[in-house]
Design a protein around this motif. Structure first.
Motif, short mmCIF file in Angstrom:
data_model
loop_
_atom_site.label_atom_id
_atom_site.label_comp_id
_atom_site.label_asym_id
_atom_site.label_seq_id
_atom_site.Cartn_x
_atom_site.Cartn_y
_atom_site.Cartn_z
N ILE A 7 0.90 -1.05 0.07
CA ILE A 7 0.10 0.13 0.09
C ILE A 7 1.04 1.32 0.06
O ILE A 7 0.47 2.29 -0.83
CB ILE A 7 -0.85 0.03 1.30
CG1 ILE A 7 -1.91 -1.12 1.16
CG2 ILE A 7 -1.61 1.32 1.48
CD1 ILE A 7 -2.82 -1.31 2.23
N LEU A 8 1.98 1.27 0.81
CA LEU A 8 2.73 2.35 1.07
C LEU A 8 3.45 2.76 -0.35
O LEU A 8 3.56 3.96 -0.88
CB LEU A 8 3.77 2.37 2.15
CG LEU A 8 3.08 2.29 3.45
CD1 LEU A 8 3.99 2.18 4.73
CD2 LEU A 8 2.33 3.51 3.71
N GLY A 11 -10.72 -16.44 3.51
CA GLY A 11 -9.17 -16.41 3.19
C GLY A 11 -8.95 -16.78 1.92
O GLY A 11 -8.13 -16.44 1.15
N LEU A 12 -9.65 -17.68 1.31
CA LEU A 12 -9.64 -18.46 -0.10
C LEU A 12 -10.04 -17.17 -0.98
O LEU A 12 -9.38 -17.06 -2.21
CB LEU A 12 -10.48 -19.52 -0.31
CG LEU A 12 -10.27 -20.51 -1.43
CD1 LEU A 12 -8.56 -20.89 -1.49
CD2 LEU A 12 -10.93 -21.53 -1.63
N THR A 13 -11.06 -16.37 -0.66
CA THR A 13 -11.44 -15.44 -1.51
C THR A 13 -10.44 -14.31 -1.46
O THR A 13 -9.98 -13.69 -2.67
CB THR A 13 -12.70 -14.81 -0.89
OG1 THR A 13 -13.90 -15.85 -0.91
CG2 THR A 13 -13.43 -13.71 -2.16
N LEU A 14 -9.70 -14.07 -0.43
CA LEU A 14 -8.44 -13.01 -0.60
C LEU A 14 -7.24 -13.83 -1.39
O LEU A 14 -6.81 -12.74 -2.12
CB LEU A 14 -8.13 -13.16 1.09
CG LEU A 14 -8.35 -12.06 1.97
CD1 LEU A 14 -7.89 -12.13 3.39
CD2 LEU A 14 -7.90 -10.52 1.18
N PHE A 15 -7.26 -14.94 -1.56
CA PHE A 15 -6.24 -15.52 -2.45
C PHE A 15 -6.49 -15.10 -3.74
O PHE A 15 -5.86 -14.92 -4.57
CB PHE A 15 -5.95 -16.93 -2.10
CG PHE A 15 -4.85 -17.59 -2.74
CD1 PHE A 15 -3.37 -17.25 -2.61
CD2 PHE A 15 -5.27 -18.48 -3.79
CE1 PHE A 15 -2.40 -17.68 -3.31
CE2 PHE A 15 -4.08 -19.11 -4.31
CZ PHE A 15 -2.56 -18.77 -4.32
N LEU A 22 -9.99 -3.46 -6.84
CA LEU A 22 -9.38 -4.76 -5.67
C LEU A 22 -8.84 -4.43 -4.28
O LEU A 22 -8.74 -5.25 -3.53
CB LEU A 22 -8.31 -5.40 -6.89
CG LEU A 22 -9.11 -5.91 -8.00
CD1 LEU A 22 -7.95 -6.67 -8.92
CD2 LEU A 22 -10.08 -7.13 -7.74
N PRO A 23 -7.86 -3.17 -4.27
CA PRO A 23 -7.53 -3.00 -2.95
C PRO A 23 -8.48 -2.88 -1.80
O PRO A 23 -8.38 -3.17 -0.63
CB PRO A 23 -6.70 -1.83 -3.09
CG PRO A 23 -6.30 -1.74 -4.59
CD PRO A 23 -7.16 -2.52 -5.48
N GLY A 24 -9.82 -2.07 -2.26
CA GLY A 24 -10.79 -1.96 -1.63
C GLY A 24 -11.43 -3.40 -1.04
O GLY A 24 -11.77 -3.56 0.07
N ALA A 25 -11.32 -4.36 -1.96
CA ALA A 25 -12.08 -5.52 -1.72
C ALA A 25 -10.97 -6.36 -0.72
O ALA A 25 -11.60 -7.02 0.19
CB ALA A 25 -12.21 -6.40 -2.81
N ILE A 75 -8.78 -5.22 1.66
CA ILE A 75 -8.96 -4.35 2.88
C ILE A 75 -10.30 -4.84 3.52
O ILE A 75 -10.17 -5.17 4.68
CB ILE A 75 -8.77 -2.97 2.65
CG1 ILE A 75 -7.57 -2.38 2.33
CG2 ILE A 75 -8.92 -2.33 4.05
CD1 ILE A 75 -7.38 -1.15 2.06
N ALA A 76 -11.36 -4.84 2.70
CA ALA A 76 -12.68 -5.24 3.52
C ALA A 76 -12.65 -6.69 3.79
O ALA A 76 -13.03 -7.00 4.98
CB ALA A 76 -13.58 -5.27 2.58
N LEU A 77 -12.02 -7.61 2.86
CA LEU A 77 -12.26 -9.05 3.22
C LEU A 77 -11.11 -9.28 4.59
O LEU A 77 -11.15 -10.23 5.39
CB LEU A 77 -11.61 -9.95 2.15
CG LEU A 77 -12.62 -10.20 0.89
CD1 LEU A 77 -11.88 -10.55 -0.31
CD2 LEU A 77 -13.78 -11.07 1.44
N LEU A 78 -9.68 -8.55 4.61
CA LEU A 78 -9.07 -8.69 5.64
C LEU A 78 -9.74 -8.21 6.84
O LEU A 78 -9.32 -8.86 7.97
CB LEU A 78 -7.70 -7.82 5.14
CG LEU A 78 -6.54 -8.14 6.11
CD1 LEU A 78 -6.08 -9.70 6.24
CD2 LEU A 78 -5.53 -7.28 5.84
#
Length: 486
Positions: free
Chosen positions: A41-42, A131-135, A201-204, A206-209
């Motif tokens: 992110i940074l 977790g699998l969706t995160l992957f 995709l980053p929003g997704a 961060i939301a999933l995490l």
């Protein structure tokens, strides 16, 4: 900490700052993924200040002499400008790329840890799905970022993606036109991928995490069996200050290693590839490792085509690139629910980690899947392997085709046998008794140690059984559920 407990309503009734976290090394894999994401992110925010997501044609006039005067897209031109003109630009580009590779690897290994230890069982099935969706989202995010520079290598990857889209029966051509904004390569794909990569995709992710971490806090961590460990507690470091101190140190170490890699190990040298041209392909072109299995699948399936009702079914693309990944992830999503139904464990909550040897079938399936993935990954570089070892690429392809079917089966059989053999050997060893630590000399002049009997052996809890033998305490707490020994 007391002042925080009094002022933060979320801490009432069960202080969050004193929540216990297991300190076993295997639980750090998720933290590696989290801190790699922070570096992503940074560095990604920094790169957005200099990158130009456009496909309009420009002439390169920068300091890299071999490409000076070459026509290229504004996206590739800005990538070269970041690499050679912006101070620290190349370091940040490479840190971003290395962090992406580590992030995907950490999530993958973390999922393997959860699978082999059975940490996906009730009540944590939803966290496995998340977790699998995160992957999956991470794979898409990595491919989108990999494609943005618009160099010859990433453009080749986009060309493969366009071929996969067109292989979908009936609607494939329309999907490809919609994504690329016209005939390949079009003029919009980089502009469209940019907001997907930096926003959607980053929003997704961060939301999933966030949901994943909330569930971890709510359900508490699984833990290994041991003295004092029950289904109603979690033994480990309190969140504050021990866990936050060690975890903070890990975050600094992860960032330091990534920066060190970025400074010393070159990755994705786009200036060597040059700008994308539809009539060219890089020699020895290889994608990032996490999509290498897809490349390997495309190379192993023979050139099968079928014509039905005026439509061409390209089985050599549809099967490996659409059907195979869909089946793979469908099996992974369904596995926790299927296993629990077969073993009957869906009725009880499971809070202890299994040792892989305790579950020979599950461990065998996991090893077989890993071997299957490894064969596909090797197949993704069959041309490079053939050239390096001076062997026939056709012969190597046929060897890998056979290995794709035979190797996972052998891996499953051997792994299941090893797990059962280790469990049986442990059973016999504990049946002989536990050494008391006293050594005496026998009548022949030799030395031997005394043993005391161990009762109520149950695979999966040897340390607790040893403690029970020495102290007389129960080897299983009243709330600890039994599980069938497979």
């Amino acid at each position: 900490m007391g002042a925080a407990d009094a002022r933060l309503p979320v801490l009432e009734g069960g202080p969050l700052l004193r929540k216990a976290f297991p300190d076993h090394w295997s639980f750090l894999l998720g933290e590696l993924a989290l801190y790699s994401l922070l570096v992503l992110i940074l560095t990604g925010v920094w790169l957005t200040l200099f990158f130009t997501p456009e496909m309009r044609e420009v002439v390169y006039t920068g300091p890299y002499a071999p490409l000076r005067g070459v026509r290229m897209s504004a996206a590739f031109d800005s990538t070269l400008r970041i690499s050679f003109d912006v101070r620290g630009g190349l370091l940040m580009r490479q840190a971003h790329h290395w962090a992406a590779l580590v992030f995907v690897a950490a999530i993958g290994v973390h999922l393997l840890r959860i699978f082999f230890t059975g940490a996906f069982r009730r009540p944590r099935e939803l966290n496995w799905v998340i977790g699998l969706t995160l992957f999956v989202v991470t794979l898409a995010e990595g491919f989108a970022g990999y494609s943005l520079p618009d160099d010859l290598l990433s453009g080749t990857g986009l060309r493969i993606a366009q071929g996969i889209m067109t292989s979908i029966p009936v609607v494939g051509t329309y999907v490809a036109f919609l994504v690329f904004g016209g005939a390949f390569p079009g003029h919009d794909i980089i502009t469209r991928l940019y907001p997907v990569h930096i926003l959607l995709l980053p929003g997704a992710l961060i939301a999933l995490l966030t949901v994943h971490l909330i569930l971890v806090f709510h359900l508490k961590h699984t833990q290994w069996r041991g003295p004092g460990h029950t289904v109603r507690n979690a033994v480990g470091k309190p969140f504050f200050p021990q866990f936050t101190a060690s975890s903070g140190g890990l975050s600094v170490a992860v960032a330091g290693v990534l920066v060190l890699l970025s400074a010393l190990a070159q990755v994705n040298p786009v200036w060597n590839y040059g700008p994308y041209r539809p009539d060219l392909v890089s020699t020895g072109s290889q994608p990032d490792w996490y999509v290498g299995f897809l490349e390997g699948a495309l190379r192993l399936v023979p050139a099968w085509e079928t014509h039905v009702a005026g439509h061409t079914l390209m089985w050599n693309v549809l099967l490996p690139a659409v059907v195979l990944p869909a089946l793979l992830f469908a099996v992974l999503y369904a596995y926790p629910f299927v296993e629990q139904r077969i073993t009957g464990e869906w009725r009880d909550e499971q809070h202890f980690c299994d040792r892989p040897r305790e579950r020979p079938v599950r461990t065998g399936l996991g090893v077989a899947g890993t071997v299957w993935y490894g064969v596909l990954l090797l197949a993704g570089g069959n041309d490079v392997i053939a050239q390096t070892f001076r062997i026939s690429v056709n012969a190597l392809t046929w060897v890998l085709r056979v290995a794709l079917i035979v190797a996972p089966v052998l891996a499953f059989v051997v792994t299941r046998w090893l797990c059962r053999a280790l469990t049986e050997a442990e059973r016999h060893r504990l049946a002989e008794g536990v050494s008391t630590g006293e050594i005496r000399q026998n009548v022949t002049g030799g030395y031997e140690s005394d043993h005391e009997p161990v009762t109520s052996f149950r695979p999966g809890a040897p340390r607790r059984q040893l403690t029970a033998a020495r102290t007389g305490t129960p080897s299983r707490t009243p709330h600890e559920p039994e599980h069938p020994d497979r």
